[in-house]
Design a protein around this motif. Structure first.
Motif, PDB file in Angstrom:
ATOM      1  N   UNK A 185     -15.079   9.368  -3.827  1.00 50.39           N
ATOM      2  CA  UNK A 185     -13.733   8.970  -3.455  1.00 50.39           C
ATOM      3  C   UNK A 185     -13.164   8.057  -4.535  1.00 50.39           C
ATOM      4  N   UNK A 186     -11.945   8.336  -4.955  1.00 52.21           N
ATOM      5  CA  UNK A 186     -11.342   7.540  -6.010  1.00 52.21           C
ATOM      6  C   UNK A 186     -10.854   6.193  -5.446  1.00 52.21           C
ATOM      7  N   UNK A 187     -10.711   5.174  -6.308  1.00 48.82           N
ATOM      8  CA  UNK A 187     -10.175   3.891  -5.840  1.00 48.82           C
ATOM      9  C   UNK A 187      -8.791   4.021  -5.214  1.00 48.82           C
ATOM     10  N   UNK A 188      -7.967   4.939  -5.750  1.00 51.47           N
ATOM     11  CA  UNK A 188      -6.627   5.132  -5.190  1.00 51.47           C
ATOM     12  C   UNK A 188      -6.709   5.667  -3.759  1.00 51.47           C
ATOM     13  N   UNK A 189      -7.612   6.602  -3.522  1.00 54.46           N
ATOM     14  CA  UNK A 189      -7.795   7.128  -2.163  1.00 54.46           C
ATOM     15  C   UNK A 189      -8.293   6.031  -1.227  1.00 54.46           C
ATOM     16  N   UNK A 190      -9.290   5.299  -1.699  1.00 51.65           N
ATOM     17  CA  UNK A 190      -9.875   4.237  -0.870  1.00 51.65           C
ATOM     18  C   UNK A 190      -8.821   3.202  -0.477  1.00 51.65           C
ATOM     19  N   UNK A 191      -7.978   2.826  -1.442  1.00 53.37           N
ATOM     20  CA  UNK A 191      -6.935   1.840  -1.170  1.00 53.37           C
ATOM     21  C   UNK A 191      -5.923   2.373  -0.161  1.00 53.37           C
ATOM     22  N   UNK A 192      -5.514   3.641  -0.327  1.00 52.65           N
ATOM     23  CA  UNK A 192      -4.526   4.216   0.590  1.00 52.65           C
ATOM     24  C   UNK A 192      -5.084   4.371   1.996  1.00 52.65           C
ATOM     25  N   UNK A 193      -6.341   4.782   2.099  1.00 49.19           N
ATOM     26  CA  UNK A 193      -6.951   4.967   3.416  1.00 49.19           C
ATOM     27  C   UNK A 193      -7.192   3.645   4.137  1.00 49.19           C
ATOM     28  N   UNK A 194      -7.311   2.559   3.378  1.00 54.30           N
ATOM     29  CA  UNK A 194      -7.554   1.248   3.983  1.00 54.30           C
ATOM     30  C   UNK A 194      -6.278   0.579   4.475  1.00 54.30           C
ATOM     31  N   UNK A 195      -5.128   1.213   4.237  1.00 51.79           N
ATOM     32  CA  UNK A 195      -3.865   0.596   4.654  1.00 51.79           C
ATOM     33  C   UNK A 195      -3.833   0.456   6.176  1.00 51.79           C
ATOM     34  N   UNK A 196      -3.465  -0.726   6.690  1.00 49.07           N
ATOM     35  CA  UNK A 196      -3.523  -0.949   8.145  1.00 49.07           C
ATOM     36  C   UNK A 196      -2.559  -0.089   8.953  1.00 49.07           C
ATOM     37  N   UNK A 197      -1.523   0.455   8.324  1.00 52.10           N
ATOM     38  CA  UNK A 197      -0.568   1.280   9.064  1.00 52.10           C
ATOM     39  C   UNK A 197      -1.060   2.708   9.264  1.00 52.10           C
ATOM     40  N   UNK A 198      -2.131   3.080   8.591  1.00 52.44           N
ATOM     41  CA  UNK A 198      -2.658   4.431   8.719  1.00 52.44           C
ATOM     42  C   UNK A 198      -3.598   4.491   9.922  1.00 52.44           C
ATOM     43  N   UNK A 199      -3.352   5.409  10.832  1.00 54.00           N
ATOM     44  CA  UNK A 199      -4.160   5.498  12.053  1.00 54.00           C
ATOM     45  C   UNK A 199      -5.548   6.048  11.756  1.00 54.00           C
TER      46      UNK A 199
END
Length: 224
Positions: free
Chosen positions: A1-15
């Motif tokens: 998993x790329x750092x960009x993916x990891x950062x986006x998936x960790x966003x609190x607004x993402x269910x």
């Protein structure tokens, strides 16, 4: 998993269902080289959680409208891009891409080991990694790659990360190139490397030997 993916998936607004949909389904389709097309029935079944104690048989299910909402979450987060959209409120049978998956910089998370497979390829970090291993030219032929893949396909018990597979591939390239540089001659049905030919002492060494002999002769004459 790329750092960009990891950062986006960790966003609190993402269910959590949206994260699961991306990580366990959409990303798997792309990584396994399956057709990147959104199938609502297939993805809906993948997200469903079976519960025999529930009257419906499931403790969690999503309908088409909810599944579309999950896709919208991923699109807004930059994780999903719809390539072709039908004239519908849903994305069923639309092709898609995962933009952040193409950002191949190394993830801070450990890479998951995997078996060698027919579609394996070194990534764009091969030249830099090869230079660290003393290989300046990281180019390779389809024969080099095919022989490497075929060898490790016969050893399905071996699991390595992408980084480790590339190190193995670089070592294989070094071995093949060294073997190609060695001159061979045929003896019967065998190819053998000829013994190195001795060229004798150099001209400078011969001059020093002759000078030593002359000095030794002069010394013997003086003693007489």
């Amino acid at each position: 998993m790329t750092p960009a993916e990891y950062s986006a998936l960790a966003h609190p607004r993402l269910s959590h269902p949206a994260r699961s949909l991306y990580s366990l389904q959409l990303r798997r389709l792309v990584m396994e080289h399956q057709p990147p097309r959104l199938s609502y029935p297939e993805l809906g079944r993948a997200l469903a959680v079976v519960d025999p104690m529930d009257a419906s048989g499931f403790s969690y299910q999503v309908n088409a409208r909810q599944l579309t909402a999950l896709f919208d979450e991923l699109i807004e987060a930059g994780l999903l891009q719809i390539e072709s959209q039908a004239e519908s409120e849903h994305y069923h049978q639309c092709s898609f891409s995962l933009p952040l998956l193409s950002q191949r910089s190394r993830s801070p998370l450990p890479e998951r080991p995997f078996q060698m497979h027919l579609h394996w390829r070194p990534d764009e970090e091969l030249p830099a990694l090869a230079r660290l291993c003393g290989v300046i030219d990281a180019s390779y032929s389809e024969e080099d790659l095919g022989e490497f893949i075929a060898y490790w396909l016969g050893r399905p018990e071996v699991f390595d990360s992408q980084h480790q597979w590339m190190l193995k591939f670089i070592r294989a390239l070094k071995t093949r190139r060294y073997a190609r540089r060695q001159p061979t001659m045929v003896a019967g049905y065998q190819q053998i490397s000829p013994e190195p030919v001795s060229t004798g002492p150099s001209k400078r060494a011969q001059e020093m030997i002759e000078q030593a002999k002359r000095l030794a002769g002069q010394q013997e004459n003086e003693d007489d």
